[in-house]
Enzyme design. Structure first.
Site, short mmCIF file in Angstrom:
data_model
loop_
_atom_site.label_atom_id
_atom_site.label_comp_id
_atom_site.label_asym_id
_atom_site.label_seq_id
_atom_site.Cartn_x
_atom_site.Cartn_y
_atom_site.Cartn_z
N ASP A 12 -34.12 -9.62 -40.12
CA ASP A 12 -34.51 -9.42 -41.50
C ASP A 12 -33.31 -8.77 -42.18
OD1 ASP A 12 -36.21 -8.95 -43.84
OD2 ASP A 12 -36.18 -6.86 -43.18
N ASP A 14 -33.11 -6.72 -45.65
CA ASP A 14 -33.32 -5.40 -46.24
C ASP A 14 -34.07 -4.47 -45.29
OD1 ASP A 14 -32.66 -5.87 -49.36
OD2 ASP A 14 -33.67 -7.62 -48.55
#
EC number: 3.1.3.105
Length: 226
Positions: A12, A14
């Site tokens: 992922d 952020d």
């Protein structure tokens, strides 16, 4: 984690690969100043980063999510972010070493994010990761974003790797659900943008870590008979 003949690691963006909150915070502070308001406690914004632009502006301006004032503020935020999305964002401490270890082990890596491609690509380019990452999947590329497995399945398909040979790392329940439903192994990180009421121990991840460097040990164990 048991041996799984790992071939790829997907992140992922952020709160997992990158600490992008400083840009979000700077923009919300600039917005408050433009509206004649004093600075807001940065933690109020950081606590809701995983909720996206709507949640961040609502928190920054003390509004409920369903307030009619939120939508124009959200659009203002996105307009500002388009111009300043890669100013203060940085990889988390330990991420450079983790990526080096992944590449040294002969594995490939990429990013699967719910961040639109118009923001994700400039950030990856500015940090020098666009050339090293083998895949970048954003909501623009799929019909359903995480927690649906579609983004992970697309990334695995583009890499030509079976999901069972992939480790997906994230800081939100939706990441773990997406990876699990896609058939990847999953790692939850506690250092990311986790809401104070969330508990990664309840997400069902294969492994939980507090620091990126711990993932190097996770990979070592996954790649050997230990």
């Amino acid at each position: 984690m048991k041996r799984m003949r790992l071939k790829a690691v997907l992140f992922d963006m952020d709160g997992t690969l990158l600490d992008t909150a400083p840009d979000f915070i700077a923009i919300t502070q600039a917005m408050r100043a433009a509206h004649g308001l004093p600075p807001v406690d940065e933690q109020r914004v950081r606590d809701v980063v995983s909720g996206g632009a709507r949640a961040m502006v609502a928190a920054a301006f003390g509004l409920s999510l369903d307030s009619p004032e939120v939508e124009p503020l959200r659009q203002e935020f996105l307009d500002r972010y388009q111009e300043h999305c890669a100013v203060l964002s940085r990889p988390y401490d330990g991420i450079p070493e983790l990526l080096a270890a992944i590449e040294k082990a002969g594995l490939i890596w990429g990013v699967v994010t719910n961040k639109p491609v118009r923001f994700a690509e400039p950030i990856m380019q500015r940090l020098g990761y666009a050339e090293r990452s083998r895949v970048l999947v954003c909501p623009d590329h799929v019909t359903r974003s995480k927690p649906d497995p579609e983004p992970l399945l697309l990334a695995c398909s583009q890499l030509g790797i079976d999901p069972s040979r992939v480790l997906f790392i994230g800081d939100d329940l939706r990441d773990i659900e997406s990876g699990r439903d896609a058939g990847t192994k999953t790692a939850a990180v506690r250092y990311g943008y986790i809401h104070p009421e969330d508990n990664p121990a309840h997400w069902g991840a294969d492994v939980i870590v507090d620091h990126p460097r711990e993932l190097i040990d996770v990979l070592d164990r996954a790649l050997c008979d230990c």
